[in-house]
Design a protein around this motif. Structure first.
Motif, PDB file in Angstrom:
ATOM      1  N   PHE A  37      38.501  24.996  29.743  1.00 50.43           N
ATOM      2  CA  PHE A  37      38.167  25.160  31.158  1.00 50.43           C
ATOM      3  C   PHE A  37      38.669  23.896  31.845  1.00 50.43           C
ATOM      4  CE2 PHE A  37      35.166  27.692  28.783  1.00 50.43           C
ATOM      5  CZ  PHE A  37      34.985  28.842  29.537  1.00 50.43           C
ATOM      6  N   GLU A  38      39.664  24.015  32.715  1.00 50.14           N
ATOM      7  CA  GLU A  38      40.330  22.803  33.202  1.00 50.14           C
ATOM      8  C   GLU A  38      40.463  22.730  34.721  1.00 50.14           C
ATOM      9  OE1 GLU A  38      44.430  22.380  33.512  1.00 50.14           O
ATOM     10  OE2 GLU A  38      44.929  24.179  32.326  1.00 50.14           O
ATOM     11  N   THR A  39      40.766  21.494  35.159  1.00 46.42           N
ATOM     12  CA  THR A  39      41.013  21.190  36.577  1.00 46.42           C
ATOM     13  C   THR A  39      39.822  21.577  37.439  1.00 46.42           C
ATOM     14  OG1 THR A  39      43.294  21.858  36.060  1.00 46.42           O
ATOM     15  CG2 THR A  39      42.867  21.171  38.307  1.00 46.42           C
ATOM     16  N   LEU A  40      38.633  21.345  36.935  1.00 42.86           N
ATOM     17  CA  LEU A  40      37.412  21.715  37.641  1.00 42.86           C
ATOM     18  C   LEU A  40      36.974  20.591  38.576  1.00 42.86           C
ATOM     19  CD1 LEU A  40      35.438  23.150  34.584  1.00 42.86           C
ATOM     20  CD2 LEU A  40      37.013  24.367  36.105  1.00 42.86           C
ATOM     21  N   SER A  41      36.459  20.964  39.736  1.00 43.34           N
ATOM     22  CA  SER A  41      35.919  19.972  40.658  1.00 43.34           C
ATOM     23  C   SER A  41      34.397  19.956  40.646  1.00 43.34           C
ATOM     24  CB  SER A  41      36.426  20.224  42.077  1.00 43.34           C
ATOM     25  OG  SER A  41      36.146  21.546  42.484  1.00 43.34           O
ATOM     26  N   SER A  42      33.794  20.878  39.903  1.00 43.35           N
ATOM     27  CA  SER A  42      32.352  20.870  39.679  1.00 43.35           C
ATOM     28  C   SER A  42      32.090  21.626  38.384  1.00 43.35           C
ATOM     29  CB  SER A  42      31.600  21.519  40.842  1.00 43.35           C
ATOM     30  OG  SER A  42      31.637  22.934  40.739  1.00 43.35           O
ATOM     31  N   ASP A  43      30.842  21.607  37.943  1.00 41.63           N
ATOM     32  CA  ASP A  43      30.497  22.336  36.726  1.00 41.63           C
ATOM     33  C   ASP A  43      29.719  23.607  37.021  1.00 41.63           C
ATOM     34  OD1 ASP A  43      28.304  20.964  37.653  1.00 41.63           O
ATOM     35  OD2 ASP A  43      27.556  20.385  35.679  1.00 41.63           O
ATOM     36  N   VAL A  44      29.776  24.080  38.245  1.00 43.46           N
ATOM     37  CA  VAL A  44      29.056  25.296  38.629  1.00 43.46           C
ATOM     38  C   VAL A  44      29.544  26.475  37.784  1.00 43.46           C
ATOM     39  CG1 VAL A  44      28.637  26.945  40.481  1.00 43.46           C
ATOM     40  CG2 VAL A  44      28.618  24.495  40.960  1.00 43.46           C
ATOM     41  N   GLY A  45      28.651  27.106  37.081  1.00 42.38           N
ATOM     42  CA  GLY A  45      28.969  28.297  36.311  1.00 42.38           C
ATOM     43  C   GLY A  45      29.556  28.057  34.936  1.00 42.38           C
ATOM     44  N   ILE A  46      29.931  26.824  34.636  1.00 38.81           N
ATOM     45  CA  ILE A  46      30.637  26.545  33.386  1.00 38.81           C
ATOM     46  C   ILE A  46      29.732  26.714  32.164  1.00 38.81           C
ATOM     47  CG2 ILE A  46      31.662  24.696  32.017  1.00 38.81           C
ATOM     48  CD1 ILE A  46      33.607  25.987  33.898  1.00 38.81           C
ATOM     49  N   LEU A  47      28.587  26.094  32.172  1.00 38.43           N
ATOM     50  CA  LEU A  47      27.743  26.125  30.981  1.00 38.43           C
ATOM     51  C   LEU A  47      27.255  27.532  30.669  1.00 38.43           C
ATOM     52  CD1 LEU A  47      25.704  22.825  31.389  1.00 38.43           C
ATOM     53  CD2 LEU A  47      27.717  23.257  29.969  1.00 38.43           C
ATOM     54  N   GLU A  48      27.024  28.336  31.696  1.00 36.59           N
ATOM     55  CA  GLU A  48      26.630  29.728  31.450  1.00 36.59           C
ATOM     56  C   GLU A  48      27.732  30.457  30.700  1.00 36.59           C
ATOM     57  OE1 GLU A  48      26.419  28.040  34.240  1.00 36.59           O
ATOM     58  OE2 GLU A  48      24.846  28.800  35.582  1.00 36.59           O
ATOM     59  N   ALA A  49      28.984  30.217  31.119  1.00 33.92           N
ATOM     60  CA  ALA A  49      30.116  30.869  30.467  1.00 33.92           C
ATOM     61  C   ALA A  49      30.317  30.356  29.047  1.00 33.92           C
ATOM     62  CB  ALA A  49      31.383  30.659  31.290  1.00 33.92           C
ATOM     63  N   VAL A  50      30.157  29.047  28.858  1.00 33.54           N
ATOM     64  CA  VAL A  50      30.333  28.479  27.515  1.00 33.54           C
ATOM     65  C   VAL A  50      29.307  29.061  26.551  1.00 33.54           C
ATOM     66  CG1 VAL A  50      30.260  26.370  26.146  1.00 33.54           C
ATOM     67  CG2 VAL A  50      31.372  26.360  28.382  1.00 33.54           C
ATOM     68  N   ARG A  51      28.080  29.189  27.001  1.00 37.13           N
ATOM     69  CA  ARG A  51      27.045  29.768  26.127  1.00 37.13           C
ATOM     70  C   ARG A  51      27.360  31.219  25.790  1.00 37.13           C
ATOM     71  NH1 ARG A  51      23.595  26.552  29.825  1.00 37.13           N
ATOM     72  NH2 ARG A  51      22.959  24.694  28.639  1.00 37.13           N
ATOM     73  N   ALA A  52      27.930  31.942  26.757  1.00 41.24           N
ATOM     74  CA  ALA A  52      28.319  33.326  26.484  1.00 41.24           C
ATOM     75  C   ALA A  52      29.437  33.381  25.451  1.00 41.24           C
ATOM     76  CB  ALA A  52      28.762  34.008  27.782  1.00 41.24           C
ATOM     77  N   VAL A  53      30.387  32.445  25.533  1.00 41.88           N
ATOM     78  CA  VAL A  53      31.477  32.369  24.558  1.00 41.88           C
ATOM     79  C   VAL A  53      30.931  32.072  23.171  1.00 41.88           C
ATOM     80  CG1 VAL A  53      33.457  30.988  23.825  1.00 41.88           C
ATOM     81  CG2 VAL A  53      33.289  31.742  26.194  1.00 41.88           C
ATOM     82  N   LYS A  54      30.024  31.092  23.099  1.00 42.06           N
ATOM     83  CA  LYS A  54      29.475  30.713  21.793  1.00 42.06           C
ATOM     84  C   LYS A  54      28.651  31.861  21.176  1.00 42.06           C
ATOM     85  CE  LYS A  54      31.060  26.512  21.413  1.00 42.06           C
ATOM     86  NZ  LYS A  54      30.427  25.310  20.943  1.00 42.06           N
ATOM     87  N   ALA A  55      28.037  32.683  22.022  1.00 46.33           N
ATOM     88  CA  ALA A  55      27.299  33.833  21.506  1.00 46.33           C
ATOM     89  C   ALA A  55      28.248  34.850  20.890  1.00 46.33           C
ATOM     90  CB  ALA A  55      26.490  34.484  22.619  1.00 46.33           C
ATOM     91  N   GLN A  56      29.450  34.974  21.462  1.00 45.20           N
ATOM     92  CA  GLN A  56      30.436  35.924  20.960  1.00 45.20           C
ATOM     93  C   GLN A  56      31.271  35.336  19.826  1.00 45.20           C
ATOM     94  OE1 GLN A  56      32.657  37.736  24.125  1.00 45.20           O
ATOM     95  NE2 GLN A  56      34.007  38.898  22.773  1.00 45.20           N
ATOM     96  N   VAL A  57      31.591  34.030  19.942  1.00 46.52           N
ATOM     97  CA  VAL A  57      32.399  33.346  18.927  1.00 46.52           C
ATOM     98  C   VAL A  57      31.677  32.047  18.551  1.00 46.52           C
ATOM     99  CG1 VAL A  57      34.696  32.492  18.325  1.00 46.52           C
ATOM    100  CG2 VAL A  57      34.463  34.266  20.084  1.00 46.52           C
TER     101      VAL A  57
END
Length: 597
Positions: free
Chosen positions: A133-153
Motif C-alpha cells: 500500500f503506497e504513496t499514502l497521505s494518511s492511514d485512513v482505511g489501511i489497517l482494516e484492509a490489512v486485517r482483511a488480507v491477513k484473514a484471507q492470506v
C-alpha cells in the motif's frame, strides 16, 4: 523467492523503480490500461528492472483503488492482467511480486477501507502473498484492509508506505512518526516506509529519524525533484547519487527495503544494486529497539484567554472583520474600544464569504503586538496549501498568537471569479490535526497551539453536524464557536451539543445582533449557516436604525440567557462594524447576564 521475512534477515530487499514515469503511456491515459492494451510493453519494463537486479517488482496497478472507488468498469480485468504480467516476468528470476495499491479516496458513500479491501482481496484470490500500500497521505482505511488480507492470506507480507514531504508531514498534514507508530502498534503490518514526494537526500534524513523501530523500514524516493517543462515532468537525479544515498542508508542500518519511485529508471536500480552488493551482509538483532510511543504532553500556554476559559470563567470573544483596504487605523481603534469594554478575545475572519480582506493572521499579529489583546485568527482550507499554512502558523506562533480557528471556508463563486482558484487541500478536521501535530519534541513548535472549530447550530441535519463535532475533537480541536443563536431550535441544538460532548469541548455560543428587517432577511436567505426565526424578522418591521439596534440588543440578551447554561462563554459577531453597538452589548452581557450565572 523464499519468504520475505527470511530474506530481510540476511540482506536488504531491492525493489524496482517508477513504472508510471518510465513506461511512456499515451497522454491522458492511465498507465494501468497498458496491462490490456500493451502487455508486451509492460512486460518489457518489468524485465528491465529485473535485469537491473531488482529482488522484487510491483504490479502495474497503482491507480486501481482510485478506479475501483469511482466504479470504473473493468478495474478487475486490469488487476488480473497486471498480476499475470508481473508474475510471468518474475518467474524467470525468482523475484518476489508485490500487489501494488495506491491511495484510495475516502468518502461517506465509499469508505477507503472498503475500496482497499476489495482490491487487495482481488489480488489475494489471484495468488498474491505480498502487498504494498503506497504513496499514502494518511492511514485512513489501511489497517482494516490489512486485517482483511491477513484473514484471507495469513502468511501475507504487507508493506505500508507513506508519501512524506521533506519536513516529515504528508500532504494531509499527518506526521510521519505518528503514522509509523500506528502501523507498528497495529500488530498486522509487516514493514513500513516512505516513498515518492521527497528526493534521496531528504528521505535519508527522514529515515534516520525513524530508524530503530520494531518493523523493517522501507524507502523509495523519487529520482530527484521534478522539473516541469511545457509538455512533461522530468526528474534529473543521477543514478550514481541515488545509489550513494540509498546504499548509505542500508549501511547505517536505517533501512532494510529500498527502491525507487517517480523518475527512477532501470539505470538507477542497477547502480543501487551494485552499491548494495558491495556492502557486507548484516543480520538483524533478535529484538530490535522499539520505536518510542511516548506521547508528548501538552504544555499550557501563557495566554490570559485560555487561562480564564480553562478555569471555568465565562469568556467573551468578539469578531471584527478586517478592512477591505490597507488602512488599519480605524480597525485598531475599534479593537481597542472592544478590549476596554471587556472583550477577552478578538477573532478575525479569513476573507468571509470568499471576498478578499486584509489577511486575518497579519491583523491578529498587529492587534496582539500593539494592544496586548488575545487574538483568534480564522484559518480556512480554501486559499492555502500545506506549505503556506505551515509558514503562516510558524509566524503566528513567533508573534505570540496561540489560538486559531480552523474552518473549511466558503467556496469562491466560480461563475463570477473564474480566475481565482480554490485550494482545499484538506478539510477543517485534517487542518486541526496538522496544527496540533506541529508541537512536540523535535518538532516545529515547543508548545501546542489551541485549535477551535465552527459548529453550525442551524444545520438542517444536526445529527451529522454533531457527529462531525466529535470527529473534530478527536482530531485535536479544543472547542467550538457556534453560528448565531437566533431561534429556539438553535438553543435546543446547543443543549444537545453540551449533553453529547460534555466537558470535552469548550463552547462559545454565537450571538449576532440583528439590526433591521432587511438585515434579518438577508442573513436568513444569503448567509450560509444562519437561521433567523420568522417571528424575529417580523418584529423589525418599520423600525429605524435606533429602534432596530435597541431591539437587536434585547433579542441578543434574551438569546444569551437561554444559551448560557450550555455555553462556556459567548462569541459575538459585529454587524457592519458597529463597534459602539457591541460595546453596549458587552457591557450588558457582563452586568445583566453573566452576573446572573
Amino acid at each position: 523467492m523464499d519468504d520475505i521475512r527470511a530474506f530481510l534477515s540476511r540482506k536488504p530487499l531491492l525493489f524496482d523503480g517508477g513504472m508510471g514515469t518510465y513506461y511512456k503511456a499515451a497522454p491522458g491515459t492511465d498507465c494501468e490500461q497498458a496491462n490490456l492494451t500493451d502487455p508486451a510493453g509492460v512486460r518489457k519494463v518489468h524485465a528491465e528492472y529485473l535485469a537491473a537486479g531488482a529482488d522484487a517488482i510491483k504490479t502495474n496497478t497503482f491507480s486501481l483503488p482510485r478506479l475501483a472507488a469511482g466504479h470504473v468498469p473493468g478495474w478487475e480485468k486490469l488487476a488480473d492482467a497486471g498480476w499475470k504480467l508481473a508474475a510471468e516476468a518474475a518467474a524467470e528470476t525468482g523475484a518476489a511480486v508485490f500487489a501494488d495499491l495506491g491511495p484510495a479516496p475516502d468518502t461517506e458513500a465509499v469508505p477507503a477501507a472498503q475500496v482497499y479491501t476489495a482490491v487487495a482481496e482481488r489480488f489475494a484470490a489471484l495468488g498474491a502473498k505480498n502487498f504494498l500500500f503506497e504513496t499514502l497521505s494518511s492511514d485512513v482505511g489501511i489497517l482494516e484492509a490489512v486485517r482483511a488480507v491477513k484473514a484471507q492470506v495469513p502468511e501475507a507480507f504487507v508493506l505500508v508506505s507513506f508519501a512524506v514531504l521533506p519536513d516529515g508531514y504528508t500532504r494531509e498534514g499527518v506526521y510521519c512518526k505518528d503514522l509509523v507508530r500506528r502501523m507498528t502498534e497495529s500488530g498486522c503490518v509487516d514493514a513500513v516506509g516512505l516513498n515518492c514526494v521527497s528526493a534521496p537526500g531528504a528521505m535519508r534524513t527522514l529515515a534516520r529519524g525513524l530508524a530503530g523501530g520494531a518493523l523493517p523500514l522501507s524507502v523509495m524516493p523519487n529520482a530527484g525533484y521534478p522539473v516541469v517543462t511545457r509538455t512533461q515532468v522530468r526528474y534529473q537525479g543521477k543514478p550514481e547519487y541515488f545509489a550513494r544515498e540509498l546504499s548509505g542508508m542500508a549501511a547505517e542500518g536505517a533501512v532494510r527495503i529500498l527502491g525507487g519511485c517517480c523518475g527512477t529508471t532501470p539505470a538507477h536500480i542497477a547502480a543501487l544494486r551494485a552499491a548494495l552488493d558491495a556492502l557486507p551482509e548484516r543480520k538483524l538483532s533478535a529484538e530490535p529497539a522499539k520505536l518510542s510511543t511516548t506521547e508528548v504532553k501538552p504544555v499550557e500556554n501563557d495566554d490570559a484567554f485560555l487561562r480564564k476559559l480553562n478555569a471555568g470563567e465565562k469568556v467573551i470573544a468578539i469578531e471584527l472583520d478586517s478592512p477591505r483596504n490597507a488602512d488599519l487605523t480605524g480597525y485598531l481603534e475599534g479593537a481597542r474600544k472592544l478590549q476596554a469594554a471587556g472583550a477577552d478575545l478578538l477573532t478575525i475572519a479569513d476573507c468571509p464569504i470568499a471576498q478578499a480582506r486584509m489577511d486575518s493572521s497579519l491583523v491578529a499579529c498587529r492587534v496582539h503586538r500593539e494592544l496586548g489583546m488575545c487574538t483568534l485568527p480564522h484559518m480556512t482550507c480554501r486559499d492555502r496549501n500545506l506549505n503556506a499554512t505551515k509558514a503562516l502558523l510558524l509566524g503566528l506562533y513567533a508573534e505570540g498568537v496561540r489560538e486559531v480557528l480552523a474552518i473549511t471556508g466558503d467556496p469562491i463563486p466560480t461563475a463570477e471569479r473564474d480566475e481565482v482558484k480554490n485550494v482545499y487541500q484538506f478539510n477543517s478536521r485534517k487542518l486541526a490535526q496538522y496544527i496540533v501535530s506541529l508541537a512536540g519534541e523535535d518538532r516545529e513548535m515547543p508548545t501546542p497551539m489551541t485549535v477551535f472549530g465552527a459548529l453550525n447550530l442551524n444545520a438542517r441535519n444536526f445529527d451529522v453536524e454533531l457527529r462531525r463535532a466529535g470527529e473534530k475533537l478527536e482530531n485535536g480541536m479544543s472547542g467550538f464557536l457556534t453560528q448565531p443563536v437566533l431561534s429556539e431550535q438553535a438553543v435546543e441544538n446547543l443543549r444537545r451539543t453540551r449533553e453529547t460532548l460534555g466537558s470535552r469541548a469548550k463552547i462559545l455560543a454565537g450571538i449576532m445582533p440583528v439590526v433591521s428587517q432587511r438585515n434579518a432577511i438577508f442573513m436568513e436567505n444569503e448567509i450560509n449557516g444562519i437561521h433567523v426565526d420568522e417571528e424575529i424578522i417580523q418584529k423589525f418591521a418599520g423600525l429605524d436604525r435606533t429602534g432596530g439596534e435597541e431591539l437587536g440588543l434585547a433579542i441578543s440578551l434574551e438569546m444569551a440567557r437561554k444559551a448560557l447554561p450550555y455555553a462556556d462563554g459567548f462569541y459575538l459577531m459585529t454587524p457592519f462594524n458597529r463597534v459602539a453597538l457591541m460595546e453596549r452589548l458587552i457591557a450588558q452581557l457582563r452586568t445583566e447576564v453573566l452576573q446572573e450565572s
